[in-house]
Structures are given as C-alpha cells and as structure tokens.
Design a protein around this motif. Structure first.
Motif, mmCIF file in Angstrom:
data_model
loop_
_atom_site.group_PDB
_atom_site.id
_atom_site.type_symbol
_atom_site.label_atom_id
_atom_site.label_comp_id
_atom_site.label_asym_id
_atom_site.label_seq_id
_atom_site.Cartn_x
_atom_site.Cartn_y
_atom_site.Cartn_z
ATOM 1 N N TYR A 189 0.836 -1.206 0.000
ATOM 2 C CA TYR A 189 0.000 0.000 0.000
ATOM 3 C C TYR A 189 0.866 1.249 0.000
ATOM 4 O O TYR A 189 1.774 1.407 0.805
ATOM 5 C CB TYR A 189 -0.903 -0.002 1.232
ATOM 6 C CG TYR A 189 -1.809 1.206 1.359
ATOM 7 C CD1 TYR A 189 -3.152 1.122 1.009
ATOM 8 C CD2 TYR A 189 -1.335 2.416 1.837
ATOM 9 C CE1 TYR A 189 -3.996 2.226 1.131
ATOM 10 C CE2 TYR A 189 -2.156 3.529 1.961
ATOM 11 C CZ TYR A 189 -3.489 3.427 1.602
ATOM 12 O OH TYR A 189 -4.315 4.519 1.723
ATOM 13 N N ASP A 236 -3.831 -8.943 -5.641
ATOM 14 C CA ASP A 236 -4.749 -7.899 -5.178
ATOM 15 C C ASP A 236 -4.056 -6.963 -4.199
ATOM 16 O O ASP A 236 -4.610 -5.936 -3.811
ATOM 17 C CB ASP A 236 -6.023 -8.493 -4.567
ATOM 18 C CG ASP A 236 -5.751 -9.397 -3.373
ATOM 19 O OD1 ASP A 236 -5.017 -8.994 -2.464
ATOM 20 O OD2 ASP A 236 -6.299 -10.519 -3.351
ATOM 21 N N PHE A 237 -2.833 -7.310 -3.777
ATOM 22 C CA PHE A 237 -1.961 -6.446 -2.977
ATOM 23 C C PHE A 237 -2.519 -6.134 -1.587
ATOM 24 O O PHE A 237 -2.090 -5.163 -0.953
ATOM 25 C CB PHE A 237 -1.677 -5.125 -3.709
ATOM 26 C CG PHE A 237 -1.290 -5.295 -5.143
ATOM 27 C CD1 PHE A 237 -0.113 -5.940 -5.488
ATOM 28 C CD2 PHE A 237 -2.100 -4.820 -6.154
ATOM 29 C CE1 PHE A 237 0.251 -6.091 -6.817
ATOM 30 C CE2 PHE A 237 -1.755 -4.966 -7.488
ATOM 31 C CZ PHE A 237 -0.572 -5.615 -7.814
ATOM 32 N N THR A 238 -3.471 -6.928 -1.113
ATOM 33 C CA THR A 238 -4.071 -6.686 0.202
ATOM 34 C C THR A 238 -4.157 -7.997 0.975
ATOM 35 O O THR A 238 -3.884 -9.072 0.440
ATOM 36 C CB THR A 238 -5.497 -6.109 0.075
ATOM 37 O OG1 THR A 238 -6.387 -7.139 -0.374
ATOM 38 C CG2 THR A 238 -5.547 -4.936 -0.892
ATOM 39 N N GLN A 246 -4.050 -0.996 -8.645
ATOM 40 C CA GLN A 246 -4.795 -2.233 -8.423
ATOM 41 C C GLN A 246 -5.839 -2.406 -9.517
ATOM 42 O O GLN A 246 -6.430 -1.438 -9.982
ATOM 43 C CB GLN A 246 -5.467 -2.216 -7.053
ATOM 44 C CG GLN A 246 -6.151 -3.541 -6.689
ATOM 45 C CD GLN A 246 -6.975 -3.429 -5.425
ATOM 46 O OE1 GLN A 246 -7.727 -2.478 -5.260
ATOM 47 N NE2 GLN A 246 -6.839 -4.404 -4.539
#
Length: 822
Positions: A278, A359-361, A797
């Motif tokens: 993030y 999804d980077f989360t 994203q």
C-alpha cells in the motif's frame, strides 16, 4: 536466513565506467604515459595507450575511445567496490540505463527510456535491450536479475544496435564479458557481511590442465539477505534475496590459429518475493462505495500501515520467486586468411515458478495468480571479422529458436464479487458469484529468427572513416493460448452464448473469460546504420550516426480484450513491428596527457508503431495486452567528465537530459482518475477526473504526455582519494570514496497519472578501506547513507479502486567486504 546485497560504494574511479560516451581510465599507481605528440595523420599506427579500455562492441577488440558509438564500460573492480552485482544495481552508475522489476519475470531493462513496454510482461514480444553474456543472447530479461558471476567487464551500448546485435536491440545492448580461463594459476575470493543479515561470498580459480594447451576456470557465488518488508500475516520478512550461481569454462588452444572455449553455468534464485504494498489511494470514477476506502470499510479492513516506508504488509497469498537459468555454449575462433572466423553455439534454459498476491491486500480477492514458465532457446552465430589498412569489416549469419510453455492459474476469492464486479451488477454483493472462479491457462510460444548481417569501416583517410551496416532479418512466431475457466463448483464455463437472464454467468465470463486462440506472426525486415567519424587528433574523435532499425512484431499471449458479447477480439492477437529512426552526434576527447576524459552524445530517436501495454478495460481483468501507439519520440544529451589530476585523486560526473513524449497515441488506456465509471453513450461527455459514479471515456488521447519510466534529468558522480600507507607489514593504500546518483521525477504508469508519478530523489554511498597492491582489499561501506525514502516502481490495483501500490527502494545498508587475490 535469506539475505540480499546492497554492497556500498564509492567508486574506485579509475576503472570507472561512464554512462555517456566512454569510460574512465583504470586506476593506476604510477602516472599514465604522456599522450603522443605526433599528429594522428602522420602516426596512425602508434602503440595503444596501456590505460586504454578495450571493448568488443563492434565484435572486435578496440579502444573504447576509438569506437564511434555511445558506450560505457564498467570493469570488475568497479562492479565489486560499488556493490553493482546485477543490472538493477548497475543503473546507479549509468544515468541512461533504467531497470524496473516487480518480479524477475516482470522486468524491463531500458536505455534512454526505450526497450520494453511498461507493465506486466507479455511473452509474445521482444525486449528492446539485448542482454549478451560472452556473445550469447539471453532472450529472457530475467537473466538481468541474477548476480554477475566472475565478470570481467560490462559494456552498455546506447542507441540501436540492430546491425551487429540484432532485432532485439532497438534501444541498445548490455554486453557482459566473463573472465577467461588462464594459463597461469590464479584465484580470487571475496566475502561480505552487512546489516539485514546480508552475506555474500564469491570465489574463482583458474589455471592450466595441459600447459599452453588446455586451461580451466571455475567460479561460484552466493548472496543472501533478509527481506526489507515485514508481512504481518505470515510473520515473515519478504522481498529477500537467496541467490546461488556456478560457472565453469574450458579453453583449448588447439593450435596457434585455432581455439575453443566451452562454457556452462547454472544460477538459482529462491527468495520469498516480491511484495508490492500500500502506498496511497486516488479518486477514480467508480461509485464511492466501490472505491478502495468504501470497499475496505465494507469488509472492516485496514492495511497494516498507510505509510509505505514503515515497510509492512498483510498479503495473504504465499510469495515465491523461484527461478533457475543456465546453459552451455561453445565458441570457436579460427584465424583464417586476413581475419578471424568465430562460431558461437549456445543452448539456454529458464524455469520460473512464482507465487503472487495480485490484489496487494490481506483480503481474499484474488487468492492465486501464478504463471510458471519453462523455456529453452538455441542459437548459432557465425562471424568473419577483418581489420585491414583501408577496410575493417564484419559479416555474419545468425539463427535462433525459442520454445516456451506457461501454465498459469488465477483464482478469485470470497471478496472478489464486491471488489471486482461492476457496481450496477445485481451480483456485486453476492460473494458466491466469483468465489472459487478459476482460470487455468495453457500457453505455448515458439519463435524462430534468421539473419544475415555485415558492417564495414572504410578508412577514407587517416582521419575520416565511413561505416555502413546492414542486417536482413526474418521472424516467425506462433502461439497457442487456452484458458479454461471453472466456477466455484468446478463446472467449466461456456461463454459462447450467454442468456440475458443469466447475470451470474455474464459476470463470471466478464471477469475470467475462457479463451482459445492461435496467434501467428511472420515478417522480413531490413535494419541499417551509417556512421561517419573524424579523428581531429589522436585524442579527439567526433562522429555522426543515422540508424534505421526494427523491433519484431509480436503476439498477445496474456488473453485478449472482449467485445460487447464477451467474445475475444481476435484482431488484437498481434502487434505490428516497431520502426525506429535514430540520429546521433558524439564527441570523445581525452585531455591533459589523458588524465581527463570528456565525452558528449546528443541523440534523437523516433519510433513508429511503438509497442505499448494497454490496460484491459473490463473490470476484474488483471492483465493487460499489447497495442501499437502511433509514434513516440525520445531526444537528449549525455555528458561524461572524469579526471585523475594526481595519482591520489580521481573524480567523475556523468549526466543525461532526456526529453520524451508520446507524439501520437489517441486510443491509449486512461489513467486511474478517468477509469471505473460507466461507458458513455452517444452524445454523452465523459466526466471530470475523479468524479465518483461518473462517465469514463472508452480510451484517452495521451499525445504529448510523458513516456513511463524516464527522468528528464539523471546524474551519477563520485570521487576517491588514496594515500600510501603500510599496514600489518603490507605496503598499500588507504582510501575513501563517495559516489551518488540523482533522478528527477518520472511517471510509473503507461498513461501518466497524478497518483503514479515518482518524485525525484538522490542517493549517496560512501566507502573507506585499505588495499595492498593487488592482493588484499578490505573496506567498509554504506549505501543510501542518508536513508532516503523513495520508490522503485508504482502500480495500480485492478478494478479502478484507486489503490496505488509500490516497491519501496532499499533503506540504508552497511557492511564490510574482504577481497583476496592469489
């Protein structure tokens, strides 16, 4: 524990490479020879300066200052002392070289901002910067992510090199030469330790097996370092390094005029890598409850930190970047008649087994997104090179075949429906619609290239040389892309006909569409260049170059965009070749008895049908595809200054000014602030950027905007001072060095966005130590000495949520290196 290198630096600049038009002189403990006083016209055959740096950029050995080409050279000592142990680290010494990587497969090496599209790799196209190791072309840019192993020097050739290096060098080439087997016994060993658990070791030995006939060289290296980012989900540090490499070579002098070199290497990486975390959010045109803040609130989710330089993430998919690369080559050199006949036969392989969190989360949106690949390549080159009184020339033939198979998988999780589906869909809040939706991809790719080439250097007078070159190239590429998609119950989707009432199937097919297509491409092209050079005196050379080059057309092998009926748009299967027109003026000089070097290069490059990465407009689709921009332009000036005013002091500074733009790209992907809204109908006007729930244009005209990845200003600079001392009974030098680099702001998105510009930054490195003649070298180092926070790369994203993720560059690192020669 696993580790990663950041070996520091200050540069032992004598031996330092300059990123513009030449290289600095190697370090010498005695003053260099006085430049000859005879005019070049009356003494053209004078003995070469012993401090000359010898390069093979034109497929023959010659002094770098005599080559009418923008070329920089970094020797082994500089690589080791500055911690430049791979191409990514080399960029800190070379202002015109850029390297971007979100993982080894998705990497790009660019020169003067050109070379490869910015974004996820598409296997069906060529790189524009060729990587050559001991004259063998490495088709996978992943080769540039491995540690340099027993390297003698690295040459960076800027501008099109299509005549001698081929179609894959429209922006330039990186020419790496390893140390050759020696007929005298020798060995080298190096060990480094540092913070973040950094451990690196290198060793090589060489000597004769049969006196004057057969010699062997063996080398190995290992690099380990802890990760720089802490994953609170797994409790582990990620973005680490775990590298291992071996290399061996045999040199057989069959006769005075014939020799064979057999080489083999194996390299392996197995780090827990590569996290993008993030960074920030920006306003898009999705409804507010479907932008990142609203979506996160609906799940009660918050990232572990909103400050990327806290270096914390919560990725819930295991990370892996395992790869291995290696092969064997046989080089034969035979003095025949007035010249040398060279044959280079090679086989290379590359295996890639990743695991990513796309999804980077820490939410279960995309739970798997992996594209493991296996590749084999075979190449054969034949060259005949002659250096004569009036003519120097090189002629040759080249053949290349590559075969690759990728077996990818992408699976959606329970959060995917809310996150990815169009907000107007009745299924947007139904987690069962996309949960378990899985696309299994089987991708085959083959490529064959054949070429004939030649270059002549005509010595019109002792001062004037004319150098035309020509290459005829044939390319054939074929692919097979099959994506089989199953729903959460394991039932295969049929998207050929979708009933209007079946909204579930419609949304599933729009998110992960099953596709099957067989792209084909073949073409002939002719590349050429012409250089005129003039030797004003022995130490002043001016040149002018025009090059017409091509980058082969490609095939899309990452899935195609869909039409209104959810059918693949087959017209997007292929992309046209790039056509390059390049103009360059250069000046190479040495001054003050060759204690100083000053070089300039000015260039203007225009590319038609530029191959760009286009983000797929459908929501939920993670990968983009390739398309042609009408025209781009890059132009600029590069300069180098280096000097050794005394035997104790060396200094250098190199800089590049680069102006760059899409001259014409009218149907480009839109930036995040203009994406995610509803499609316009006839007569509707798109909304202003960042209008929640607004109307998004189907494409954007970005003519006149920046190209991604290019800084307008870039500099590198350094100084070293040494003083004679005796330590532990050894005569030697104590020394201290500083080097630094600066890059101005650049765009990190194919279409420039206010959210993805990376601010300019400067990084400083220092080093101090003691070296005893050529035997011992012990030094401490600090890289990024002021602990500057900056990003290597930023990305968006999928789904136009407004989330911006990135990779923070390495923090301050420090350590100690001990080197020994014997």
């Amino acid at each position: 524990m696993k580790f990663r290198t950041i070996v520091c630096a200050g540069s032992a600049l004598a031996a330092f490479a300059l990123p513009a038009a030449a290289a600095v002189q190697p370090v010498a403990t005695e003053p260099g020879p006085t430049a000859p006083t005879e005019d070049a016209a009356t003494a053209p055959a004078a003995a070469p300066n012993p401090l000359d740096i010898i390069v093979t950029a034109r497929r023959r050995a010659e002094s770098v200052q005599s080559v009418p080409l923008a070329i920089s050279v970094v020797d082994a000592r500089t690589l080791e002392s500055t911690g430049s142990f791979n191409v990514a680290k080399l960029t800190q010494l070379q202002p015109s070289l850029q390297f971007y990587s979100t993982n080894p497969r998705n990497s790009a090496a660019n020169i003067r901002g050109l070379g490869a599209p910015f974004g996820l790799t598409n296997d069906g196209i060529e790189q524009g910067v060729g990587v050559y190791i001991d004259q063998v072309y490495n088709s996978r840019i992943a080769a540039a992510t491995f540690d340099f192993l027993d390297v003698e020097q690295v040459e960076v050739l800027r501008g099109p090199q299509g005549t001698l290096y081929g179609k894959n060098t429209t922006a330039g080439a990186i020419n790496i030469t390893t140390r050759a087997p020696s007929f005298e016994y020798e060995g080298r060993a190096e060990a480094t330790v540092g913070n973040l658990g950094f451990v690196q070791a290198k060793a090589s030995v060489s000597g004769p097996l049969i006196a004057d006939r057969l010699a062997i060289r063996l080398a190995a290296s290992t690099t380990d370092r802890n990760g720089t980012i802490y994953n609170v989900t797994s409790g582990r540090r990620v973005n680490e390094q775990d590298n291992l490499g071996f290399r061996g070579s045999l040199l057989w002098r069959a006769s005075e005029v014939f020799k064979l070199t057999l080489s083999g290497d194996y390299n392996r990486q197995n780090p827990e890598c590569c996290a993008q975390i993030y960074v920030r959010t920006g306003a898009t045109q999705r409804p507010l409850n479907r932008q990142f803040a609203g979506l996160a609130a609906a799940f009660g989710y918050a990232p572990p930190s909103t400050n990327a330089f806290d270096r914390r993430t919560d990725l819930d998919t295991p990370l892996d970047a395992f790869q291995e690369i290696g092969g064997a080559s046989l080089r034969a050199e035979w003095e025949v008649g007035p010249g040398t006949l060279t044959s280079v036969s090679a086989w290379r392989f590359w295996n890639w087994a990743p695991s990513n969190d796309r999804d980077f989360t820490g939410l279960p949106i995309t739970t798997r997104s992996n594209n493991p690949s296996k590749q084999d390549q075979y190449s054969q080159e034949l060259r005949y090179a002659v250096s004569g009184d009036l003519l120097d020339y090189v002629v040759g033939l080249f053949a290349y075949h590559q075969k690759q198979r990728t077996t990818g998988v992408q699976e959606q999780g329970i959060a995917a429906s809310r996150w990815l589906l169009n907000p107007t869909s009745a299924n947007a809040n139904n987690p069962a619609v996309l949960n378990g939706l899985t696309s299994s991809n089987n991708i085959l790719f083959t490529s064959t290239s054949l070429a004939a080439f030649g270059q002549v250097s005509w010595k019109v007078t002792d001062r004037l040389k004319l150098q035309p070159g020509l290459r005829v190239n044939y390319d054939r590429k074929s692919g097979n892309y099959v994506a089989t998609v199953t729903n959460g119950a394991g039932v295969a989707l049929d998207c050929t006909v979708i009933p209007t009432t079946n909204t579930v199937l419609r949304d599933q097919c729009a998110t992960l569409p099953p596709q099957s297509y067989n792209p084909r491409f073949s073409d002939w092209n002719v590349s050429g260049d012409f250089t005129a050079s003039y030797q004003f005196d022995r130490d002043v050379l001016a040149y002018a170059t025009y090059a017409r080059s091509f980058k082969s057309g490609g095939i899309n092998l990452a899935g195609l965009p869909l039409d209104a009926g959810n059918r693949p748009i087959l017209g997007a299967q292929t992309v046209r070749p790039e056509s390059v027109n390049h103009y360059e003026l250069g000046l190479k000089t040495q001054l003050f008895d060759r204690r100083a070097t000053f070089n300039l290069a000015a260039f203007w490059t225009e590319i038609g049908d530029y191959q760009a990465t286009v983000t797929n407009g459908q929501l939920g689709v993670l990968r983009g595809y390739l398309a042609n921009a009408d025209k781009v332009r890059v132009r600029g000036i590069e300069a180098d200054v280096s000097a050794r005013p005394t035997d104790r002091l060396t200094v250098y500074a190199s800089g590049a000014f680069t102006d760059h733009e899409y001259v014409k790209f009218v149907d480009a992907p839109c930036p995040p602030e203009l994406s995610g809204g509803t499609a316009p109908t006839a007569g509707q006007t798109p909304s202003l950027p960042g209008t929640a729930g607004g109307i998004s244009p189907s494409n954007c005209d970005i003519s006149g905007q920046w190209l991604p990845g290019i800084s307008k200003w870039a500099f590198s600079y350094g100084v070293e001072y040494n003083h004679p001392v005796m330590l532990f009974g050894l005569d030697g030098q104590a020394y201290a060095a500083f080097d630094g680099n600066y890059r101005s702001k650049f765009s990190s998105n194919p279409s420039r966005s206010a959210y993805t510009d990376i601010a300019g930054y400067a990084v400083a490195n220092v080093r101090a130590g003691f070296r005893a003649t050529e035997r011992w070298d012990v030094f401490g180092w600090v890289r990024n000495a002021f602990d500057r926070d900056y990003f290597d790369i930023l990305a968006t994203q999928s789904g136009s949520t407004g989330l911006i993720v990135g990779q923070p560059a390495d923090p301050r690192t420090y350590g100690l290196t001990v080197k020994r020669r014997f």
